[in-house]
Write a protein that holds these residues in place. Structure first.
Motif, PDB file in Angstrom:
ATOM      1  N   GLY A  91      14.897 115.096   8.130  1.00 56.24           N
ATOM      2  CA  GLY A  91      15.884 116.138   7.889  1.00 56.24           C
ATOM      3  C   GLY A  91      15.601 116.928   6.625  1.00 56.24           C
ATOM      4  N   ILE A 148      20.767 120.512   9.774  1.00 55.89           N
ATOM      5  CA  ILE A 148      21.774 120.810  10.798  1.00 55.89           C
ATOM      6  C   ILE A 148      21.802 122.306  11.078  1.00 55.89           C
ATOM      7  CG2 ILE A 148      24.252 120.764  11.307  1.00 55.89           C
ATOM      8  CD1 ILE A 148      24.412 118.242   9.518  1.00 55.89           C
ATOM      9  N   GLY A 175      18.943 123.175  13.264  1.00 57.16           N
ATOM     10  CA  GLY A 175      19.248 122.789  14.636  1.00 57.16           C
ATOM     11  C   GLY A 175      20.169 123.784  15.316  1.00 57.16           C
ATOM     12  N   ARG A 176      21.165 124.259  14.592  1.00 61.44           N
ATOM     13  CA  ARG A 176      22.081 125.258  15.163  1.00 61.44           C
ATOM     14  C   ARG A 176      21.340 126.545  15.495  1.00 61.44           C
ATOM     15  NH1 ARG A 176      26.845 124.123  10.670  1.00 61.44           N
ATOM     16  NH2 ARG A 176      27.727 122.265  11.695  1.00 61.44           N
ATOM     17  N   ILE A 220      12.609 118.327  19.709  1.00 61.25           N
ATOM     18  CA  ILE A 220      11.988 117.297  18.879  1.00 61.25           C
ATOM     19  C   ILE A 220      11.519 116.136  19.748  1.00 61.25           C
ATOM     20  CG2 ILE A 220      12.355 115.645  17.006  1.00 61.25           C
ATOM     21  CD1 ILE A 220      14.307 117.594  15.755  1.00 61.25           C
ATOM     22  N   ALA A 228      17.899 112.909  12.778  1.00 58.73           N
ATOM     23  CA  ALA A 228      17.139 114.148  12.908  1.00 58.73           C
ATOM     24  C   ALA A 228      16.656 114.377  14.327  1.00 58.73           C
ATOM     25  CB  ALA A 228      15.952 114.146  11.942  1.00 58.73           C
ATOM     26  N   ALA A 285      18.201 126.802  16.258  1.00 59.23           N
ATOM     27  CA  ALA A 285      17.381 126.545  17.436  1.00 59.23           C
ATOM     28  C   ALA A 285      18.209 126.622  18.711  1.00 59.23           C
ATOM     29  CB  ALA A 285      16.706 125.182  17.314  1.00 59.23           C
ATOM     30  N   HIS A 286      19.425 126.092  18.663  1.00 60.15           N
ATOM     31  CA  HIS A 286      20.315 126.202  19.833  1.00 60.15           C
ATOM     32  C   HIS A 286      20.687 127.656  20.104  1.00 60.15           C
ATOM     33  CE1 HIS A 286      20.981 122.024  20.974  1.00 60.15           C
ATOM     34  NE2 HIS A 286      21.018 121.718  19.696  1.00 60.15           N
ATOM     35  N   ASP A 288      18.245 114.218  16.968  1.00 58.65           N
ATOM     36  CA  ASP A 288      19.271 114.843  17.807  1.00 58.65           C
ATOM     37  C   ASP A 288      19.588 116.275  17.400  1.00 58.65           C
ATOM     38  OD1 ASP A 288      19.625 112.504  19.340  1.00 58.65           O
ATOM     39  OD2 ASP A 288      20.918 111.648  17.791  1.00 58.65           O
ATOM     40  N   LEU A 289      18.815 116.842  16.480  1.00 61.27           N
ATOM     41  CA  LEU A 289      19.068 118.227  16.068  1.00 61.27           C
ATOM     42  C   LEU A 289      18.868 119.197  17.220  1.00 61.27           C
ATOM     43  CD1 LEU A 289      17.294 118.206  12.584  1.00 61.27           C
ATOM     44  CD2 LEU A 289      19.761 118.344  12.998  1.00 61.27           C
ATOM     45  N   HIS A 290      17.869 118.919  18.064  1.00 65.16           N
ATOM     46  CA  HIS A 290      17.565 119.799  19.200  1.00 65.16           C
ATOM     47  C   HIS A 290      16.630 119.032  20.138  1.00 65.16           C
ATOM     48  CE1 HIS A 290      15.849 123.179  21.502  1.00 65.16           C
ATOM     49  NE2 HIS A 290      16.952 123.826  21.175  1.00 65.16           N
ATOM     50  N   LEU A 316      11.175 122.863  14.448  1.00 60.91           N
ATOM     51  CA  LEU A 316      11.594 121.567  14.977  1.00 60.91           C
ATOM     52  C   LEU A 316      10.521 120.963  15.881  1.00 60.91           C
ATOM     53  CD1 LEU A 316      15.384 122.183  15.671  1.00 60.91           C
ATOM     54  CD2 LEU A 316      14.297 121.150  13.681  1.00 60.91           C
TER      55      LEU A 316
END
Length: 298
Positions: free
Chosen positions: A157, A217, A220-221, A270, A263, A223-224, A265-267, A234
């Motif tokens: 992370g 985080i 990750g957001r 991974i 980490a 990337a979503h 579960d960020l996207h 990622l």
């Protein structure tokens, strides 16, 4: 503070990482009674600020136990960064918080034992930091990585957060704006609390690795939200974590591989990248519980 000695006797397991701490209390037969969370800390208590962080986290856990009417009679903790150089002082801090001696190991050990028995496989962890570990049947450990954000921790992370900030400002230096990666810029600045370099500088340089790691985080957001730069970063993180696993395979030999840590579960990219880089190997992404494992070991 010290937990009250009049509470129900319990076995306490604690998993202390840079971003957060988790604890589980079991009865003397190993049945779970309660669990909770506290702020993160490290064993870098040669640093006064880190010593205060650890003291505060332990005091918070002790207070939570008191609120449940629980009194630890045995304590086992996995503490990130723990080693012989801080053993004596760490023992003093734990005894002051819980009123009993503690069995303290580094979080690498607790992470492994939450997934495998010694000799069964390799573990790669991606939380605030990253590391790989194999524990032999005789208890000897082979470790890969895990040397902190100033040296490595690739794929973790904190690594993701720092690489994202680096990318943002290289783009700004080139273009004079953040238009090349607007969604990543938006989410990072939202978490930092401002769009100016002064806001980012204060967040990074006045914080600790746990605080820095929370910015993953935001990546990750982004990337979503389909930010290409965030997705590519990622994916790089997944490749770095797979490289840790390959190093363990090179040194020890092929065994089942378990990847753990927040980490991951960020996207989904991974885990997808890890799988693509380790095609043909036995992979698992288990929901491990180091604090519960520790509580049942004492």
């Amino acid at each position: 503070m010290t937990t009250a000695s009049t509470g129900r006797p319990t076995r306490l397991g604690i998993d202390i990482g840079g971003t957060g701490s988790r604890w589980v209390a079991c009865d003397l037969e190993g049945r779970e009674l309660a669990r909770g969370r506290a702020d993160g800390a490290t064993a870098h208590i040669f640093n006064g600020a880190e010593r205060l962080r650890l003291t505060a986290a332990l005091a918070d856990i002790a207070a939570q136990l008191c609120s449940h009417g629980l009194s630890p009679t045995r304590v086992r903790a996995g503490l990130t960064g723990y080693g012989a150089g801080v053993e004596s002082e760490a023992q003093t801090l734990f005894a002051a918080a819980f009123g009993v001696p503690a069995s303290i190991v580094d979080d690498i050990t607790t992470a492994y034992l939450a997934v495998y028995r010694p000799g069964e496989g390799h573990v790669v962890s991606a939380g605030t930091g990253s590391f790989g570990v194999h524990m032999a049947v005789d208890g000897a450990q082979i470790r890969v990585g895990g040397r902190g954000i100033l040296v490595d921790d690739a794929g973790s992370g904190s690594w993701i957060a720092l690489r994202a900030i680096e990318r943002l400002y290289r783009a700004y230096d080139r273009d004079g704006n953040f238009d090349a990666m607007p969604r990543m810029a938006h989410h990072i600045f939202e978490m930092v609390g401002g769009r100016e370099w002064g806001n980012v500088r204060e967040f990074v340089y006045s914080g600790n690795r746990g605080r820095i790691g929370t910015l993953a985080i935001a990546v990750g957001r982004a990337a979503h939200d389909q930010d290409p730069a965030a997705i590519e970063l990622l994916s790089r993180a997944g490749a770095e974590l797979a490289a840790i696993a390959r190093t363990l395979i090179l040194r020890i030999g092929p065994l089942p591989l378990a990847f753990i840590g927040g980490a991951l579960d960020l996207h989904p990219i991974i885990k997808q990248t890890i799988g693509a880089n380790l095609d043909g190997h036995s992979l698992d992404f288990p929901e491990s519980d180091p604090a519960l494992t520790a509580a049942r070991q004492v």
